[in-house]
Design an enzyme around this catalytic site. Structure first.
Site, PDB file in Angstrom:
ATOM      1  N   GLU A  26       5.401 -39.046 154.197  1.00 36.97           N
ATOM      2  CA  GLU A  26       5.231 -38.232 152.992  1.00 36.97           C
ATOM      3  C   GLU A  26       3.749 -38.093 152.692  1.00 36.97           C
ATOM      4  OE1 GLU A  26       7.422 -39.270 149.470  1.00 36.97           O
ATOM      5  OE2 GLU A  26       9.343 -39.132 150.499  1.00 36.97           O
ATOM      6  N   HIS A  86       4.144 -33.652 146.670  1.00 36.60           N
ATOM      7  CA  HIS A  86       4.423 -34.525 147.800  1.00 36.60           C
ATOM      8  C   HIS A  86       5.435 -33.855 148.717  1.00 36.60           C
ATOM      9  CE1 HIS A  86       7.806 -35.849 145.240  1.00 36.60           C
ATOM     10  NE2 HIS A  86       8.360 -36.363 146.327  1.00 36.60           N
ATOM     11  N   HIS A  88       8.811 -34.059 151.451  1.00 38.24           N
ATOM     12  CA  HIS A  88      10.044 -34.745 151.839  1.00 38.24           C
ATOM     13  C   HIS A  88      10.291 -34.418 153.304  1.00 38.24           C
ATOM     14  CE1 HIS A  88      12.200 -35.457 147.702  1.00 38.24           C
ATOM     15  NE2 HIS A  88      11.059 -36.114 147.810  1.00 38.24           N
ATOM     16  N   ASP A  99      11.988 -40.696 143.013  1.00 44.02           N
ATOM     17  CA  ASP A  99      11.102 -39.751 142.319  1.00 44.02           C
ATOM     18  C   ASP A  99      11.368 -39.785 140.813  1.00 44.02           C
ATOM     19  OD1 ASP A  99       9.986 -38.933 144.747  1.00 44.02           O
ATOM     20  OD2 ASP A  99      11.298 -37.178 144.918  1.00 44.02           O
TER      21      ASP A  99
END
Length: 141
Positions: A26, A86, A88, A99
């Site tokens: 990530e 970010h 995934h 999250d």
């Protein structure tokens, strides 16, 4: 009216590049700009080093010092720290339970679903009054 976040195509492209370069881990970074009512406009972003110890394929962590630097940067440049982006890797662009546990009010969370060759989808989310994620309309030009 649905909350909305506007990100220039150039900045979104840079976020995507960051996600692809960090794959299969990530990636993480901050973004800055201005908010007016239900509309946020992203004018700058800053990639970060994922400081998560161990497996970074399903988690990211922001170093507290990086967070303090981001707050200081926003303040000294008359910007707002609007949120975190970010990736995934090999997962949908929807917030995970992790999250949700880490999320704070006001911040937007831009998530890019990525595989080894491309970004599949990018979404943005913000906590609502019930402390659940609500999708924002992500606009790019």
């Amino acid at each position: 009216m649905k909350k909305q976040i506007q990100v220039s195509g150039d900045i979104l492209e840079e976020m995507h590049r960051h996600a692809l370069s960090d794959f299969p881990n990530e990636c993480v970074g901050f973004f800055y700009g201005k908010s007016e009512g239900d509309i946020k406009t992203v004018t700058e972003y800053g990639p970060l080093e994922n400081s998560k110890e161990g497996d970074q394929r399903r988690r990211f962590e922001v170093n507290p010092l990086d967070y303090m630097k981001a707050e200081k940067y926003a303040l000294s440049n008359q910007l707002e720290l609007l949120g975190i982006y970010h990736s995934h890797p090999l997962h949908p662009a929807i917030p995970s339970e992790h999250d949700l546990k880490q999320a704070v009010p006001f911040f937007s969370y831009i998530i890019a679903s990525v595989n080894d060759t491309k970004v599949d989808k990018t979404t943005s989310w913000q906590l609502n009054e019930e402390n659940q994620f609500e999708e924002e309309l992500l606009k790019s030009n």
